[in-house]
Write a protein that holds these residues in place. Structure first.
Motif, PDB file in Angstrom:
ATOM      1  N   ALA A 146     -95.904  -5.873 -20.974  1.00 43.38           N
ATOM      2  CA  ALA A 146     -95.174  -5.092 -21.044  1.00 43.38           C
ATOM      3  C   ALA A 146     -95.112  -4.559 -19.710  1.00 43.38           C
ATOM      4  O   ALA A 146     -95.894  -4.008 -18.996  1.00 43.38           O
ATOM      5  N   MET A 147     -94.188  -3.926 -19.800  1.00 43.78           N
ATOM      6  CA  MET A 147     -93.389  -3.024 -18.480  1.00 43.78           C
ATOM      7  C   MET A 147     -92.985  -1.854 -18.460  1.00 43.78           C
ATOM      8  O   MET A 147     -91.330  -1.997 -18.459  1.00 43.78           O
ATOM      9  N   PRO A 148     -93.502  -0.449 -19.093  1.00 48.08           N
ATOM     10  CA  PRO A 148     -92.003   0.124 -19.313  1.00 48.08           C
ATOM     11  C   PRO A 148     -92.150   1.750 -17.594  1.00 48.08           C
ATOM     12  O   PRO A 148     -93.599   0.884 -17.396  1.00 48.08           O
ATOM     13  N   PHE A 149     -90.985   1.804 -18.088  1.00 45.61           N
ATOM     14  CA  PHE A 149     -90.702   2.524 -17.060  1.00 45.61           C
ATOM     15  C   PHE A 149     -90.414   3.966 -16.961  1.00 45.61           C
ATOM     16  O   PHE A 149     -89.881   4.380 -18.290  1.00 45.61           O
ATOM     17  N   SER A 150     -90.938   5.016 -16.904  1.00 50.80           N
ATOM     18  CA  SER A 150     -90.741   6.390 -16.959  1.00 50.80           C
ATOM     19  C   SER A 150     -91.738   6.888 -18.766  1.00 50.80           C
ATOM     20  O   SER A 150     -90.612   7.409 -19.201  1.00 50.80           O
ATOM     21  N   VAL A 193     -94.860   1.363 -15.388  1.00 48.68           N
ATOM     22  CA  VAL A 193     -94.087   2.111 -13.502  1.00 48.68           C
ATOM     23  C   VAL A 193     -93.008   3.467 -13.888  1.00 48.68           C
ATOM     24  O   VAL A 193     -92.985   3.775 -14.903  1.00 48.68           O
ATOM     25  N   VAL A 194     -93.303   3.889 -12.527  1.00 47.00           N
ATOM     26  CA  VAL A 194     -92.825   5.392 -12.184  1.00 47.00           C
ATOM     27  C   VAL A 194     -91.684   5.279 -10.667  1.00 47.00           C
ATOM     28  O   VAL A 194     -92.473   5.131 -10.333  1.00 47.00           O
ATOM     29  N   ALA A 195     -90.875   6.469 -10.703  1.00 46.65           N
ATOM     30  CA  ALA A 195     -90.623   6.463  -9.817  1.00 46.65           C
ATOM     31  C   ALA A 195     -91.399   7.842  -8.552  1.00 46.65           C
ATOM     32  O   ALA A 195     -92.044   8.419  -9.252  1.00 46.65           O
ATOM     33  N   GLY A 196     -91.288   7.155  -7.235  1.00 48.86           N
ATOM     34  CA  GLY A 196     -91.677   8.018  -6.641  1.00 48.86           C
ATOM     35  C   GLY A 196     -91.688   9.868  -6.886  1.00 48.86           C
ATOM     36  O   GLY A 196     -91.516  10.963  -6.381  1.00 48.86           O
ATOM     37  N   GLN A 205     -98.116  11.203 -17.554  1.00 50.93           N
ATOM     38  CA  GLN A 205     -98.183  10.137 -19.089  1.00 50.93           C
ATOM     39  C   GLN A 205     -98.386   8.973 -18.401  1.00 50.93           C
ATOM     40  O   GLN A 205     -99.474   8.511 -19.256  1.00 50.93           O
ATOM     41  N   SER A 206     -97.827   8.102 -17.056  1.00 55.50           N
ATOM     42  CA  SER A 206     -98.338   6.682 -17.077  1.00 55.50           C
ATOM     43  C   SER A 206     -99.692   6.578 -16.791  1.00 55.50           C
ATOM     44  O   SER A 206    -100.778   6.170 -17.013  1.00 55.50           O
ATOM     45  N   ARG A 207    -100.095   7.783 -15.938  1.00 49.37           N
ATOM     46  CA  ARG A 207    -101.339   7.846 -15.677  1.00 49.37           C
ATOM     47  C   ARG A 207    -102.411   8.215 -16.509  1.00 49.37           C
ATOM     48  O   ARG A 207    -103.756   7.294 -16.981  1.00 49.37           O
ATOM     49  N   ARG A 208    -102.220   8.627 -17.849  1.00 51.23           N
ATOM     50  CA  ARG A 208    -102.406   8.786 -19.301  1.00 51.23           C
ATOM     51  C   ARG A 208    -102.381   7.399 -20.044  1.00 51.23           C
ATOM     52  O   ARG A 208    -103.806   6.932 -19.680  1.00 51.23           O
ATOM     53  N   PHE A 209    -101.781   7.085 -19.502  1.00 47.39           N
ATOM     54  CA  PHE A 209    -101.722   5.845 -20.498  1.00 47.39           C
ATOM     55  C   PHE A 209    -102.224   4.813 -20.007  1.00 47.39           C
ATOM     56  O   PHE A 209    -103.125   3.084 -20.500  1.00 47.39           O
ATOM     57  N   GLN A 210    -102.479   4.705 -18.483  1.00 42.08           N
ATOM     58  CA  GLN A 210    -103.608   3.481 -17.637  1.00 42.08           C
ATOM     59  C   GLN A 210    -104.407   3.637 -18.048  1.00 42.08           C
ATOM     60  O   GLN A 210    -105.377   2.544 -18.213  1.00 42.08           O
ATOM     61  N   ASP A 211    -105.532   4.609 -17.930  1.00 43.39           N
ATOM     62  CA  ASP A 211    -106.656   5.197 -19.113  1.00 43.39           C
ATOM     63  C   ASP A 211    -106.896   5.181 -19.811  1.00 43.39           C
ATOM     64  O   ASP A 211    -107.914   3.998 -20.133  1.00 43.39           O
ATOM     65  N   HIS A 212    -106.011   4.955 -20.801  1.00 42.45           N
ATOM     66  CA  HIS A 212    -105.655   4.561 -22.216  1.00 42.45           C
ATOM     67  C   HIS A 212    -106.242   2.968 -22.515  1.00 42.45           C
ATOM     68  O   HIS A 212    -107.169   2.585 -23.021  1.00 42.45           O
ATOM     69  N   GLU A 218    -101.506  -1.640 -14.663  1.00 45.79           N
ATOM     70  CA  GLU A 218    -101.878  -0.784 -13.458  1.00 45.79           C
ATOM     71  C   GLU A 218    -100.435   0.245 -13.292  1.00 45.79           C
ATOM     72  O   GLU A 218     -99.861  -0.018 -14.173  1.00 45.79           O
ATOM     73  N   LEU A 219    -100.199   1.151 -12.453  1.00 42.15           N
ATOM     74  CA  LEU A 219     -99.963   2.013 -12.091  1.00 42.15           C
ATOM     75  C   LEU A 219     -98.997   1.523 -10.464  1.00 42.15           C
ATOM     76  O   LEU A 219     -99.769   1.497 -10.050  1.00 42.15           O
ATOM     77  N   MET A 220     -97.779   1.027 -10.982  1.00 43.14           N
ATOM     78  CA  MET A 220     -96.368   1.239  -9.441  1.00 43.14           C
ATOM     79  C   MET A 220     -95.635   2.289  -9.894  1.00 43.14           C
ATOM     80  O   MET A 220     -94.840   2.751 -10.799  1.00 43.14           O
ATOM     81  N   VAL A 221     -95.838   3.106  -8.546  1.00 42.76           N
ATOM     82  CA  VAL A 221     -95.483   4.371  -8.049  1.00 42.76           C
ATOM     83  C   VAL A 221     -94.232   4.028  -6.813  1.00 42.76           C
ATOM     84  O   VAL A 221     -94.374   2.954  -6.285  1.00 42.76           O
ATOM     85  N   VAL A 222     -92.663   4.057  -7.039  1.00 47.20           N
ATOM     86  CA  VAL A 222     -91.624   3.745  -6.611  1.00 47.20           C
ATOM     87  C   VAL A 222     -91.007   4.143  -5.776  1.00 47.20           C
ATOM     88  O   VAL A 222     -90.342   5.012  -6.459  1.00 47.20           O
ATOM     89  N   PRO A 223     -91.235   3.979  -4.155  1.00 50.51           N
ATOM     90  CA  PRO A 223     -90.944   5.068  -2.937  1.00 50.51           C
ATOM     91  C   PRO A 223     -89.208   4.874  -3.809  1.00 50.51           C
ATOM     92  O   PRO A 223     -88.494   3.879  -3.898  1.00 50.51           O
ATOM     93  N   ASP A 224     -88.683   6.204  -3.559  1.00 51.37           N
ATOM     94  CA  ASP A 224     -87.513   6.600  -3.203  1.00 51.37           C
ATOM     95  C   ASP A 224     -86.566   6.408  -4.303  1.00 51.37           C
ATOM     96  O   ASP A 224     -85.079   5.985  -4.125  1.00 51.37           O
TER      97      ASP A 224
END
Length: 252
Positions: A146-150, A193-196, A205-212, A218-224
């Protein structure tokens, strides 16, 4: 929103495609033809469960097609016409349709990867958790990655926002529909995936779900990028997000 629609229209020009009915709703299949067995990326649109459609959500179809991957974009009945419980049921029914019927359309039911943006990220989470598969007659491992965005993984805060004027959840109902609060026994590969320039609440929310979810996430923060345009990186093959999705799909 206009870019979603325009880029989706452009992406599917000349691609093999079919629109089919599942469970009284429709989904579009792009980049597959009978006789093939292509891995499947299922994309669930956002819009706080009350806006957008499959017509705005196929902008990744050409990029994935060029790599031998099919795209499936389901519609679901929007709130307030449907409750959030019903919306979740419908997207689960779309996965069951792919598993049962997708082979006739060139889809490989053994390689289903799901994703979505914002509210679609929440719906992605509701496909990741345990406990729903038996009701729909699909294997526990029907979703392979899976790849959820924000994504919205704990939706209890929604009860304090204007969105709840339409969604109409109480705290108990919101908790029952929060992937962060539901069992996640089978932890397959996930890229969150979350945006910068995303809202801090979405990042948290994504950080908490990553811990869960644990080490498989993997958490991917996309700059710009911001909450609305980060998902459009899937339309090009040379972005970090697109490369991560291809790697995810090829791992299953």
């Amino acid at each position: 929103m206009r870019r979603y629609r325009r880029m989706s229209r452009e992406a599917v020009v000349g691609l093999p495609g079919r629109s089919v009915v599942y469970d009284r709703e429709r989904l579009d299949v792009w980049g597959a033809a009978p006789g093939e067995a292509r891995p499947v990326f299922v994309f669930l649109h956002g819009g706080y469960w009350m806006a957008l459609s499959r017509h705005d959500s196929a902008f990744m179809a050409r990029s994935l097609n060029d790599r031998g991957i099919a795209t499936v974009v389901p519609d679901y009945t929007l709130a307030p016409e449907a409750t959030l419980e019903e919306i979740v049921r419908q997207v689960r029914a779309s996965i069951a349709w792919i598993h049962r019927e997708g082979g006739a359309f060139g889809l490989d039911p053994g390689r289903i990867v799901v994703g979505g943006s914002s509210a679609g990220g929440h719906l992605t989470g509701m496909l990741m958790v345990d406990g729903w598969q038996r009701e729909f007659g699909v294997p526990d491992d029907v979703v392979k990655a899976a790849m959820p965005f924000s994504g919205l993984f704990d939706i209890r805060p929604i009860t304090r926002t204007y969105v709840n004027d339409t969604i109409r959840l109480d705290l108990a109902g919101a908790a029952a529909l929060s992937p962060l609060l539901l069992p996640a026994g089978r932890r397959f590969p996930v890229v969150l995936v979350v945006a910068g320039h995303d809202g801090s609440g979405f990042v948290e929310q994504s950080r908490r779900f990553q811990d869960h979810w644990g080490p498989a996430a993997e958490l991917m923060v996309v700059p710009d990028r911001d909450h609305f345009d980060v998902v459009l990186d899937l339309a090009a093959s040379d972005t970090a997000v697109s490369r991560a999705l291809i790697k995810l799909i090829r791992s299953v």
